[in-house]
Design a protein around this motif. Structure first.
Motif, mmCIF file in Angstrom:
data_model
loop_
_atom_site.group_PDB
_atom_site.id
_atom_site.type_symbol
_atom_site.label_atom_id
_atom_site.label_comp_id
_atom_site.label_asym_id
_atom_site.label_seq_id
_atom_site.Cartn_x
_atom_site.Cartn_y
_atom_site.Cartn_z
ATOM 1 N N LEU A 61 83.392 78.283 83.412
ATOM 2 C CA LEU A 61 82.639 79.303 84.355
ATOM 3 C C LEU A 61 82.937 78.607 85.932
ATOM 4 C CD1 LEU A 61 79.299 79.688 82.544
ATOM 5 C CD2 LEU A 61 81.093 81.447 82.930
ATOM 6 N N ALA A 62 83.156 79.610 86.737
ATOM 7 C CA ALA A 62 83.026 78.919 88.275
ATOM 8 C C ALA A 62 82.563 80.285 89.209
ATOM 9 C CB ALA A 62 84.699 78.658 88.446
ATOM 10 N N TYR A 63 81.750 80.009 89.923
ATOM 11 C CA TYR A 63 81.520 81.012 91.085
ATOM 12 C C TYR A 63 82.473 80.722 92.194
ATOM 13 C CZ TYR A 63 76.935 82.356 89.466
ATOM 14 O OH TYR A 63 75.878 83.033 88.842
ATOM 15 N N SER A 64 82.775 81.751 92.944
ATOM 16 C CA SER A 64 83.567 81.958 93.769
ATOM 17 C C SER A 64 82.725 81.094 95.023
ATOM 18 C CB SER A 64 84.280 83.327 94.603
ATOM 19 O OG SER A 64 82.962 84.226 94.587
ATOM 20 N N PRO A 65 83.745 80.437 96.219
ATOM 21 C CA PRO A 65 82.917 79.856 96.985
ATOM 22 C C PRO A 65 82.013 80.779 98.102
ATOM 23 C CG PRO A 65 85.110 79.031 96.991
ATOM 24 C CD PRO A 65 85.144 80.330 96.028
ATOM 25 N N ASP A 66 82.404 82.118 97.916
ATOM 26 C CA ASP A 66 81.450 83.006 98.766
ATOM 27 C C ASP A 66 80.405 83.480 98.141
ATOM 28 O OD1 ASP A 66 82.536 84.794 97.027
ATOM 29 O OD2 ASP A 66 83.887 85.929 98.613
ATOM 30 N N GLY A 67 80.521 83.117 96.758
ATOM 31 C CA GLY A 67 79.092 83.622 95.780
ATOM 32 C C GLY A 67 79.147 85.009 95.295
ATOM 33 N N ALA A 68 80.151 85.595 95.850
ATOM 34 C CA ALA A 68 80.330 86.712 95.429
ATOM 35 C C ALA A 68 80.766 87.274 94.087
ATOM 36 C CB ALA A 68 81.249 87.653 96.509
ATOM 37 N N ALA B 96 68.624 74.800 74.713
ATOM 38 C CA ALA B 96 69.484 76.120 74.816
ATOM 39 C C ALA B 96 70.484 75.564 73.333
ATOM 40 C CB ALA B 96 70.284 75.956 75.835
ATOM 41 N N SER B 97 71.026 76.735 73.084
ATOM 42 C CA SER B 97 72.045 76.411 71.834
ATOM 43 C C SER B 97 73.461 76.696 72.030
ATOM 44 C CB SER B 97 71.554 77.224 70.814
ATOM 45 O OG SER B 97 72.020 78.819 71.080
ATOM 46 N N ALA B 98 74.018 75.623 71.499
ATOM 47 C CA ALA B 98 75.693 75.582 71.337
ATOM 48 C C ALA B 98 76.326 75.967 72.730
ATOM 49 C CB ALA B 98 76.335 76.777 70.588
ATOM 50 N N LEU B 99 75.807 75.225 73.903
ATOM 51 C CA LEU B 99 76.511 75.537 75.162
ATOM 52 C C LEU B 99 77.781 74.851 75.326
ATOM 53 C CD1 LEU B 99 73.591 74.858 77.712
ATOM 54 C CD2 LEU B 99 74.116 77.189 76.821
ATOM 55 N N THR B 100 78.642 75.561 76.057
ATOM 56 C CA THR B 100 79.911 74.883 76.311
ATOM 57 C C THR B 100 80.168 74.816 77.809
ATOM 58 O OG1 THR B 100 80.875 77.089 76.308
ATOM 59 C CG2 THR B 100 81.163 75.883 74.551
ATOM 60 N N CYS B 101 79.596 75.347 78.765
ATOM 61 C CA CYS B 101 79.907 75.317 80.124
ATOM 62 C C CYS B 101 78.866 75.848 80.991
ATOM 63 C CB CYS B 101 81.256 76.081 80.421
ATOM 64 S SG CYS B 101 81.237 78.052 79.825
ATOM 65 N N CYS B 102 78.916 75.464 82.342
ATOM 66 C CA CYS B 102 77.887 75.994 83.281
ATOM 67 C C CYS B 102 78.356 76.014 84.493
ATOM 68 C CB CYS B 102 76.617 74.927 83.141
ATOM 69 S SG CYS B 102 77.048 73.468 83.811
ATOM 70 N N ALA B 103 77.909 76.574 85.456
ATOM 71 C CA ALA B 103 78.467 76.955 86.919
ATOM 72 C C ALA B 103 77.111 77.152 87.738
ATOM 73 C CB ALA B 103 79.577 77.759 86.981
ATOM 74 N N LEU B 104 77.128 76.420 88.945
ATOM 75 C CA LEU B 104 75.973 76.732 89.832
ATOM 76 C C LEU B 104 76.524 77.672 90.979
ATOM 77 C CD1 LEU B 104 73.976 73.388 90.420
ATOM 78 C CD2 LEU B 104 73.001 75.398 89.819
ATOM 79 N N SER B 105 75.875 78.552 91.507
ATOM 80 C CA SER B 105 76.381 79.465 92.325
ATOM 81 C C SER B 105 76.168 78.493 93.814
ATOM 82 C CB SER B 105 75.381 80.776 92.564
ATOM 83 O OG SER B 105 73.919 80.255 92.771
ATOM 84 N N PRO B 106 77.126 78.733 94.723
ATOM 85 C CA PRO B 106 76.971 78.088 96.080
ATOM 86 C C PRO B 106 75.716 77.794 96.593
ATOM 87 C CG PRO B 106 78.733 79.594 95.991
ATOM 88 C CD PRO B 106 77.848 79.846 94.766
ATOM 89 N N ASP B 107 74.887 78.646 96.446
ATOM 90 C CA ASP B 107 73.662 78.499 97.135
ATOM 91 C C ASP B 107 72.905 77.667 96.280
ATOM 92 O OD1 ASP B 107 72.496 81.958 96.704
ATOM 93 O OD2 ASP B 107 73.036 80.314 95.309
ATOM 94 N N GLY B 108 73.059 77.286 95.085
ATOM 95 C CA GLY B 108 72.236 76.843 94.237
ATOM 96 C C GLY B 108 71.226 77.726 93.641
ATOM 97 N N ALA B 109 71.109 78.833 93.674
ATOM 98 C CA ALA B 109 69.979 79.730 93.350
ATOM 99 C C ALA B 109 70.104 80.125 91.670
ATOM 100 C CB ALA B 109 69.813 80.861 94.210
ATOM 101 N N THR B 110 71.256 80.111 91.325
ATOM 102 C CA THR B 110 71.606 80.618 90.081
ATOM 103 C C THR B 110 72.523 79.706 89.253
ATOM 104 O OG1 THR B 110 71.825 82.979 91.156
ATOM 105 C CG2 THR B 110 72.130 82.952 88.899
#
Lengths: 606, 141, 439
Positions: free
Chosen positions: A492-499, A442-456
């Protein structure tokens, strides 16, 4: 409204080879130390969660001491300014501020009538001053030294005397007020780090790099003799007399603290702190029944005089900026990481902590993530990834070995049984407890977040024009990209309900994207109320509110249902950027700052 | 320093109506054809919140808003706000034209409190209140 | 407004926008997003006789050469490509001093070059809008005006302060423009479109200063003589820190010191922009040592890892008292202090407006970590209730060319055509009329 409930306070600032000074409360409630631009007034009875932080100096603070009455504190900073302020009210009204020295202030002492202060430290020609606390008018001359003065003390009873100890190997003795130089004691043959009067005023003790403790008569400064032979194998950084003057505590770079009987100069007890550099002892304080020493790593050691050997309580934590934070699934445990490569496990209710042992990290912890089983994945600026256990506060024997990453890590996220590590030039996906599942460039990443179900997995980059990319797991193939922004994505952050997916940006904006809506914007409100870069985000458990922390030192809590409403906590960490946030339960938000403090807030949403 | 953009006479008329007659809640002015400042729309009744919602997110505007508020001690006040609205996300050309033409329209408007706003947070009510307090302390600007 | 008959009519022909700085000169056409050219603000000047000698490759007779020298003007070279060629006897001369045009002959030659080679248009067909230093003198404005009308016969002219253009381009008529450029950092308050002159604060801490710091560090602590590209014929790969192994290029005699200095400066600027970073808190040796290093390979093959020095060298911008080796305890103002002093010199009523609209421009501000550290240092000394907002464009082009872009938009506006100082007005009222037309 955000109300501060608890503070897991920063440790004192320490520096190799330098002594630091602690202040003691005459009423026996608190003790004082400094770090950053702050003065910490920490509770002696409940040091784990109670601490008042005074942050009004504009440069790094050096020392703080209570007036004998306990009503005021005098604190000095690196620019040579001293502030005298009230301790009785929370606002800490400033009584006076004087610019007294041309360099950093290292120590100060109040006279027993609360009227005068002697302030010492670095300067160009003047290394110390004696002033009236009310007006700043001079009450004598502190001369006789040719180098910076490390320590100063005042004889508490009449006839009044003062002593100073300096880098020029000399201890000077003054009579006053007004203070006049009387005598120079040059029995020391190296830096003198500390000089203290016994509370009875009968004698004073001084010690320094030679490891010797020398005693002088209190009224005349006549040399009385030496304690120990020498007292320590390493340099002595601090001394503290017992309240009735019969005993003396000394701490040293030889990693021990020793208790002496002043009368017959015999050794009563010894505490050994270990054999790493971090165990060097750099300060001590005897305040009524409490005896505290400070190790080089900042830990505060509470000693039980009846039981020499090991300290009864060690208060750890961080003395350097906190750069990483996560919590256990039940919110009862917090894990924090700092720029000095340390990881600490906290109990979020009691504030008790343990430092994680066995880590291989050599520098700043960039990020950490805690998975459902309580395993901690930490990544550092030296490109290492390590797995440890939060329950044991250690790297377990059966943990995978530390791994070297191909490029510098920047963020970590855990969900389901996956852990994603974003690095500047690549992404790594792991499956608990540490097997690599996929890697992609990847290039020049700064942050990441997994969806609560781990799928995305959502990833954001430094390039203002690069979109937020959504990747499928475990292949890490791109599904979609979102490009509503014009600046670097910082969190980045997913809400706990994944919505919803929330994103924070370098241009102060906070945006929420609705997953069901193809990651279109969830609302049209412009959440741009921070005045500087957004550093971190955290969703409440019910996914209804989002807390954001910024470089502008404030925390804002936004409502998804009422996007126009917000709760703003300005200067949540005064003069310090908010580095990380997390919710430990429905109403409690934890924030960490560059000021090394961890604050637990009670949030009421109306 | 000005851009040479001219001001349509109706601007002054509408301003008088709101200043002396208190006939409207707010008036929005825009620059047409990069050459003249004219009235875009007039709103007679509105809440402050609705007004903020109506602001274009990607374009600049000048607004005169008749703002009524209550002081801490209960006293009621009314002030005319002149808002120079220039969102940071706008194209640089748009920002430049509105900024360099502001003087032209400002000269026609007397007795207003000027607000320079580059995003929603600077036009939010609490920010306006702070600004009014400061202006009140040192006299109108 | 002005007498209708003398106003510049405003043809369809585009205006030329000129933004002169101490480091580079930006020029291009109004209406475009970016300047067409970004020329160095230097000229290479060869005495004619040396040029002739090289070209003819013959020894020149003593008596004749004396006469020839007096008759022929020096040969001038403009633009990075031409200046970079090592020529015997070519001295590098700067056009500007203190941010203002100093050497008018060289400036004229640069304008000639711009019109002929870069813009490729006739000067008399295009109105000219120029930016000026925020402290430009009346005499210099009038001189530029005179030059534009007399020599270049422009149909119309306008001049505007750089900070005002930059401020407008960021959507503000009031703001504190912090320009961090090569020659230094300047804090310029702008209120309602006018520079508040008594509030201007200038500090020499800028790009050139950092380059000098870097130079000192390499020479004194690394014993490294920076060897610019023009001297290197070939190099061999060496280990990090190993002695460089390289072959010197065969160069003509008479390469001047000023040329060499400029080439070294360009090299060091490249090193600085690759390697230097601002640490986000007051410098701490222990923390800086834990940061990752950045490697740099010099043109002659020397390979070096920059560690804590990356942060230590830039710390002087924020704490000159402790981080300027030559003058300990110096009274030079740090960048944040410069900014605060500038605001404090203005009327108390406008200070909050200035603090909430700080516009950061200039190439040196692109240093990694600069704006974050500036934000932190300003917050540390500000009252808790102060609203502080820094605006720093993410586009490097917008940061470096903010003034030019402002001029470009202004010059392309239909309505602006009536604001020009026209040729007829000049002929009627003279150059001092510029004060009225360009306040």
């Amino acid at each position: 409204m955000l109300t501060l409930e608890k503070i897991f306070a920063s440790l004192p600032k320490t520096e190799r080879g330098k002594a630091i000074v602690l202040g003691g409360d005459p009423k026996g409630e608190n003790f004082l130390y400094v770090n950053g631009n702050s003065v910490f007034i920490r509770s002696l009875k409940d040091p784990f969660t109670k601490c008042d932080v005074y942050t009004q100096h504009s440069t790094a603070t050096g020392v703080a001491k209570y007036s004998p009455s306990g009503f005021y504190i005098a604190s000095g900073d690196a620019s040579g300014k001293v502030r005298i302020w009230d301790t009785t009210q929370a606002e800490h009204v400033l009584k006076n501020e004087f610019h007294v020295l041309g360099g950093a202030i290292r120590d100060l002492a109040w006279t027993s009538d609360n009227q005068r202060l002697i302030i010492v430290g670095e300067g160009r020609e003047k290394f110390g001053v004696a002033i009236l606390a009310d007006s700043g008018a001079s009450v004598g001359e502190i001369i006789g030294h040719s180098k910076a003065i490390n320590s100063v003390d005042f004889k508490p009873q009449r006839p009044f005397r003062a002593v100073t100890a300096s880098e020029d190997f000399v201890v000077c003795f003054y009579e006053g007020p007004p203070f006049k130089f009387k005598k120079q004691n040059d029995e020391h043959t190296n830096f003198v780090n500390v000089v203290r009067y016994a509370p009875s005023g009968e004698l004073f003790a001084s010690a320094g790099s030679t490891g010797r403790i020398l005693l002088h008569e209190g009224k005349t400064s006549e040399y009385l003799g030496e304690i120990g032979d020498p007292a320590h194998k390493g340099g002595i950084y601090s001394l503290a007399f017992s309240p009735n003057s019969d005993r003396l505590l000394s701490v040293s770079g030889d990693k021990t603290a020793r208790l002496w009987n002043v009368q017959d100069k015999s050794l009563i007890g010894e505490w050994s702190f270990g054999n790493t550099i971090n165990d060097m002892q750099v300060s001590c304080l005897w305040c009524n029944d409490y005896v505290i020493t400070v190790s080089l790593d900042g830990s505060l050691n509470f000693l039980d005089l009846a039981n020499p050997g090991k300290p009864t309580e060690v208060i750890g934590g961080h003395s350097k900026p906190i750069t990483a934070l996560d919590r256990s699934a039940d919110g009862r445990t917090l894990v924090t990481g700092s720029t000095d490569a340390s990881l600490v496990i906290w109990d979020s209710a009691s504030g008790r902590m343990r430092r994680v042992t066995g880590l291989a990290h050599k520098n700043q912890i960039q990020a950490l993530a805690v998975d459902a089983s309580g395993t901690v994945y930490s990544v550092a600026m030296d490109d290492t990834l390590q797995v440890s256990s939060s329950a044991d506060a250690a790297v377990r024997a059966d943990s995978p070995a530390p791994r070297k990453l191909d490029s510098q890590p920047v963020d970590a996220s855990a969900a389901a049984d996956l852990v994603a590590i974003a690095c500047r030039q690549h992404l790594v996906l792991l499956r608990s407890p540490g097997a690599v599942v996929a890697t992609v460039a990847a290039s020049a990443l700064t942050c990441c977040a997994l969806s609560p179900d781990g799928a995305t997995l959502a990833v954001g980059g430094a390039d203002a024009k690069a979109p937020i990319r959504l990747l499928s797991t475990p292949q890490l193939a791109e599904i979609q990209s979102v490009a509503e922004h014009q600046a670097e994505v910082t969190a980045l952050a997913y809400s706990p309900d994944g919505a919803n997916l929330a994103a924070g940006f370098a241009d102060r904006y906070v945006r929420v994207y609705s997953v069901a809506n193809g990651y279109g914007l969830a609302n049209t409100e412009e959440w741009c109320f921070h005045t500087a870069r957004v550093n971190c985000l955290a969703w409440t458990h019910d996914s209804k509110y989002l807390a954001t922390g910024s470089l502008d030192c404030s925390i804002i809590v936004w409502s998804l249902d009422s996007p126009r409403k917000r709760i703003v906590a300005k200067n949540a960490h005064p003069m310090s950027q908010i580095t990380k946030l997390t919710w430990i339960d429905a109403n409690h938000l934890v924030s960490t700052g560059q000021d090394s403090n961890i604050k637990v807030w009670n949030v009421s949403f109306d | 320093m000005a851009s040479g953009v001219s001001v349509d006479p109706q601007v002054e008329e509408h301003f008088k109506a709101i200043k002396i007659g208190h006939r409207y809640r707010y008036i929005v002015f825009h620059i047409v054809n990069d050459s003249t400042i004219t009235t875009e729309r007039i709103v007679e009744e509105s809440s402050y919140e609705d007004f903020v919602d109506s602001l274009p997110r990607n374009d600049c505007r000048y607004i005169i808003y008749d703002y009524a508020y209550t002081l801490e001690d209960g006293g009621k006040r009314e002030k005319l706000l002149f808002i120079h609205w220039a969102p940071d996300v706008c194209k640089i050309r748009c920002k430049m034209i509105y900024a360099s033409s502001k003087d032209a329209i400002k000269h026609k408007l007397r007795g207003v409190v000027e607000i320079q706003a580059n995003d929603i947070s600077e036009v939010a009510e609490d920010c306006i209140r702070d600004r009014l307090k400061a202006a009140g302390a040192s006299g109108d600007k | 407004m002005t007498s209708g008959g003398n106003m510049y009519g405003g043809d369809e022909v585009g205006a030329i926008v000129l933004d002169v700085g101490s480091h580079t000169i930006r020029a291009g056409f109004a209406g475009e997003d970016m300047p067409k050219t970004d020329l160095p603000a230097y000229v290479g000047s060869c005495p004619a006789i040396s040029a002739a000698a090289v070209e003819s490759a013959q020894p020149v007779d003593g008596a004749d050469s004396g006469a020839a020298k007096q008759q022929q003007p020096p040969r001038l070279y403009h633009g990075t490509n031409q200046i970079s060629v090592p020529r015997p006897g070519m001295e590098i001369q700067a056009l500007c001093k203190d941010g203002m045009i100093e050497d008018w002959d060289l400036f004229e030659s640069t304008m000639d070059y711009l019109y002929k080679h870069e813009l490729q248009c006739a000067s008399e067909e295009h109105p000219l809008i120029a930016s000026e230093a925020n402290w430009n003198t009346k005499a210099k404005r009038e001189k530029l005006c005179e030059l534009a009308f007399e020599k270049y016969r422009v149909p119309a002219f306008f001049i505007c302060k750089q900070a005002v253009l930059a401020c407008f381009a960021n959507g503000k008529a009031t703001g504190l423009v912090l320009d961090c450029g090569a020659s230094g950092t300047h804090a310029v308050p702008v209120f309602d479109g006018y520079v508040v002159s008594h509030g201007i604060m200038r500090s020499p801490l800028g790009g050139d200063f950092l380059v000098r710091q870097l130079d000192n560090y390499l020479r004194q602590q690394h014993k490294l003589e920076p060897v610019p590209v023009y001297r290197v014929a070939s190099k061999t790969r060496v280990e990090e820190g190993g002695l460089p192994v390289w072959e010197a290029k065969k160069l003509p005699q008479g390469i001047t010191q000023s040329y060499h200095n400029l080439m070294v400066k360009n090299l060091l600027q490249d090193v600085a922009s690759t390697v230097l970073q601002c640490i986000d808190e007051p410098y701490d040796q222990a923390t800086a040592e834990t940061m990752p290093t950045v490697p740099y390979e010099f043109p002659h093959g020397y390979n070096m890892d920059f560690g804590y020095q990356r942060f230590r060298l830039t710390e002087a911008l924020f704490d000159p008292a402790n981080f300027l080796p030559e003058s300990p305890g110096s009274s030079m103002l740090s960048v944040p202090h410069c900014l605060r002093t500038s605001v404090e010199r203005c009327d108390v009523e406008i200070r909050q407006s200035l603090y909430s609209s700080i516009v950061v421009v200039g190439g040196t501000s692109l240093l990694k970590g600069f704006t974050d550290r500036l934000q932190r240092d300003l917050t540390a000394r500000a009252a808790a209730t102060l609203r502080l907002k820094l605006l720093a464009s993410t586009s490097s082009g917008e940061r470096r060319f903010a003034s030019w872009i402002g001029g470009s938009i202004l010059g392309s506006l239909g309505t602006f055509q009536q604001m020009w100082f026209s040729k007829q007005e000049y002929e009627e009222s003279g150059k001092s009329f510029i004060e009225k037309k360009c306040p």
